[in-house]
Design an enzyme around this catalytic site. Structure first.
Site, short mmCIF file in Angstrom:
data_model
loop_
_atom_site.label_atom_id
_atom_site.label_comp_id
_atom_site.label_asym_id
_atom_site.label_seq_id
_atom_site.Cartn_x
_atom_site.Cartn_y
_atom_site.Cartn_z
N SER A 132 34.58 33.68 36.29
CA SER A 132 35.90 34.28 36.65
C SER A 132 36.30 32.86 37.62
O SER A 132 35.73 32.40 38.26
CB SER A 132 35.69 35.42 37.54
OG SER A 132 36.95 35.93 38.17
N LYS A 187 31.26 41.35 34.41
CA LYS A 187 32.60 40.63 34.27
C LYS A 187 33.84 41.42 33.88
O LYS A 187 34.71 41.40 34.69
CB LYS A 187 32.42 39.28 33.58
CG LYS A 187 33.81 38.85 33.28
CD LYS A 187 34.40 38.38 34.42
CE LYS A 187 36.03 37.53 34.54
NZ LYS A 187 36.93 37.59 33.70
N HIS A 190 34.15 43.57 37.13
CA HIS A 190 35.12 42.58 38.12
C HIS A 190 36.47 42.99 37.66
O HIS A 190 37.26 42.88 38.62
CB HIS A 190 34.55 41.03 37.83
CG HIS A 190 35.49 40.00 38.48
ND1 HIS A 190 36.65 39.64 37.92
CD2 HIS A 190 35.45 39.29 39.53
CE1 HIS A 190 37.30 38.88 38.73
NE2 HIS A 190 36.60 38.51 39.76
N ASN A 191 36.84 42.81 36.38
CA ASN A 191 38.37 42.70 36.09
C ASN A 191 38.89 44.12 36.26
O ASN A 191 40.05 43.95 36.74
CB ASN A 191 38.37 42.41 34.53
CG ASN A 191 38.50 40.87 34.19
OD1 ASN A 191 37.74 40.23 34.90
ND2 ASN A 191 39.11 40.65 33.57
N GLU A 194 39.67 44.04 39.75
CA GLU A 194 40.86 43.11 39.90
C GLU A 194 42.26 43.78 39.51
O GLU A 194 43.31 43.80 40.38
CB GLU A 194 40.68 42.19 38.88
CG GLU A 194 41.67 41.00 38.60
CD GLU A 194 41.60 39.83 37.59
OE1 GLU A 194 40.40 39.11 37.61
OE2 GLU A 194 42.42 39.75 36.60
C1 6PG Z 1 39.36 35.80 35.90
C2 6PG Z 1 40.30 36.96 35.31
C3 6PG Z 1 40.59 36.44 33.85
C4 6PG Z 1 41.52 37.41 33.24
C5 6PG Z 1 42.97 37.25 33.77
C6 6PG Z 1 43.94 38.04 32.86
O1 6PG Z 1 38.22 36.59 36.45
O2 6PG Z 1 39.57 34.79 36.10
O3 6PG Z 1 39.83 38.32 35.19
O4 6PG Z 1 39.37 36.53 33.27
O5 6PG Z 1 41.53 36.85 31.74
O6 6PG Z 1 42.92 37.87 34.92
O7 6PG Z 1 43.77 39.46 32.65
P1 6PG Z 1 44.70 40.37 32.18
O8 6PG Z 1 45.65 39.64 31.21
O9 6PG Z 1 44.14 41.49 31.41
O10 6PG Z 1 45.42 40.66 33.35
#
Ligand code: 6PG
Length: 473
Positions: A132, A187, A190-191, A194
């Site tokens: 990430s 991970k 984590h997303n 996010e």
């Molecule tokens: C990270 C992000 C990354 C992710 C983008 C786009 O931790 O660096 O999570 O891995 O690919 O944020 O994700 P989306 O296109 O699903 O918003």
């Protein structure tokens, strides 16, 4: 090149190229391969000097594999899904026993486990490593979440620890997460977090802009103020302050960006697995839904002809505007804390289910630097989850007191104000519902139990006696 490279990397799109440069800049010789040879050549031409010739390009996969020290360590940064399987199949024919493939893409943890099992039968190691931090993180220090064989991890550890970002104490933001697909699982969560935090930030923007009538430079200042709050100070708020100030041809870019949010799937996977494991993570769920509805532009245009908003247009005095800024801050603070809590709840449940034996405090620690959800709050959270019982008890009490305190009053007020003004606040609202659902001693699902028993004789349990009951309604 005569000596062999310490590590190899396949896939020179943005993340791969930046990670390769980072590894080379940290002093490791790295061979790179991309399907399009011109891309590899251009990459070496552009960046070879930067790391004093530590980057080495290969024209064929065979040449690439032959250029690596054994056991070979090969990072994959190719598009998640079939391209990962295709590359593994090709590589596997060229590799020797004990070689290690590390998939740093956003792969589904179940795919990672399938690949690990398939490669283990050929004596090959496969590590599923979440990464990430976007392109900046990949170049200067990402947060890394590797899962799979511990012995294979020990072989890549010196490289990964040098390449990773640093936490608040200066330690590398990487640990061996655990066996199997646990790295990619962490991970993925984590997303999910996010997505949730980005949605509450978007809702804060909507409230402040629509009700508060703040301009972009004012919004930038407001978010910069939020970033002084130690429970909110974070990468996502920091970039938000910059976004509001950015102009192109004299225009604020934010005002011209289409409002349809994209998504590549990790948020959706998080909601799917949360449902499979029976974990309540409503903010992540609605954050995914909110992106879906934002992208349904034709549906929205059609509905706008009929769905007329019978709402108030609250006009705020300067004092009320100040109060609004504070209301949003309080709602944002408690919601953000509860987003992390939902993600953590999912990690704990998966850990128990899949018997990964994860170290929660360490997982939170490696999110302190490099990653998209890095925030100063994670310093407290890591201590609260840590082994030092005295310190953990103290911080845990501090977090819980904050959650149970008066800030929720502002949050509730803000919700009614938003609804009166017709502002959709799914993530703020879902998080408040999360709070209330866990706060209430009795929920109304006794009625659902009665209804299920009424139409399907599903039975129910009682509060006044043990056993399973059925009523002839
Ligand atoms: C990270 C992000 C990354 C992710 C983008 C786009 O931790 O660096 O999570 O891995 O690919 O944020 O994700 P989306 O296109 O699903 O918003």
């Amino acid at each position: 090149m005569s000596a062999k490279s310490t590590i190899g990397l396949v896939g020179l799109a943005t993340m791969g190229a930046n990670l390769a440069r980072n590894i080379a800049n940290k002093g490791f010789h790295i061979s790179v391969f991309n399907r399009t040879t011109e891309k590899t050549e251009k990459f070496i031409q552009d960046f070879g000097k930067e790391s004093k010739d530590k980057l080495h390009g290969s024209k064929t996969l065979k040449e690439f594999v032959a250029s690596l020290e054994t056991p070979r360590k090969i990072i994959l940064l190719v598009k998640a899904g079939q391209p990962v399987d295709d590359m593994i199949t090709e590589l596997a024919t060229l590799l020797d026993k004990n070689d290690i493939i590390i998939d740093c893409g956003n792969s589904h943890f179940k795919d990672t486990e399938r690949r690990q099992n398939a490669l283990a039968s050929q004596g090959l190691n496969f590590i599923g490593c979440g990464i990430s931090g976007g392109e900046e993180g990949a170049l200067h220090g990402p947060s890394l979440m590797p899962g799979g064989s511990k012995a294979a991890w020990e072989k890549i550890r010196p490289i990964f620890e040098k390449v990773a970002a640093k936490d608040f104490a200066g330690k590398p933001c990487v640990i061996h997460i655990g066996d199997l697909g646990s790295g990619h699982f962490v991970k993925m969560v984590h997303n999910g977090i996010e997505y949730a935090i980005m949605q509450i930030l978007a809702e804060s923007y909507d409230i402040l802009k629509t009700i508060g009538k703040f301009t972009n430079p004012e919004l930038s200042k407001i978010f910069a103020g939020y970033n002084k709050n130690s429970n909110l100070k974070s990468f996502l708020i920091e970039i938000t302050t910059k976004i509001f100030n950015k102009k192109e041809d004299g225009k604020f870019i934010i005002d011209y960006i289409k409002d349809a949010a994209g998504q590549k799937g990790t948020g959706k996977w998080t909601t799917e697995i949360a449902h499979d494991l029976g974990i309540y993570s409503p903010t992540i769920n609605v954050a995914v839904d909110a992106r879906i509805v934002s992208g349904d532009t034709s549906g929205r245009t059609m509905c706008q002809q009929f769905f007329t908003l019978k709402t108030s247009k609250t006009k705020l005095s300067p004092a009320a505007k100040k109060k609004l800024i504070k209301q949003v801050e309080d709602a944002l603070e408690l919601s953000t804390i509860l987003c992390y809590e939902q993600g953590l709840g999912l990690i704990v449940k998966a850990d128990r289910e899949y018997k990964w034996n994860l170290n929660y405090a360490e997982i939170i620690r490696i999110w302190q630097g490099g990653c998209i959800i890095r925030s100063t709050y994670l310093k407290d959270l890591a201590i609260a989850l840590g082994k030092d019982q005295k310190a953990s008890g103290k911080i845990f009490t501090k977090i819980m007191k904050n959650l149970g305190g008066d800030k929720q009053k502002f949050w509730r007020k803000l919700m009614s104000l938003s609804l009166e003004n017709g502002i959709p606040v799914p993530a703020f609202y879902a998080t408040l519902n999360y709070y209330d659902s866990y706060a209430k001693a009795r929920l109304p699902q006794n009625l659902i139990q009665a209804q299920r028993d009424f139409f399907g004789a599903h039975g129910y349990e009682r509060t006044d006696k043990e056993g399973s009951f059925h009523t002839e309604w």
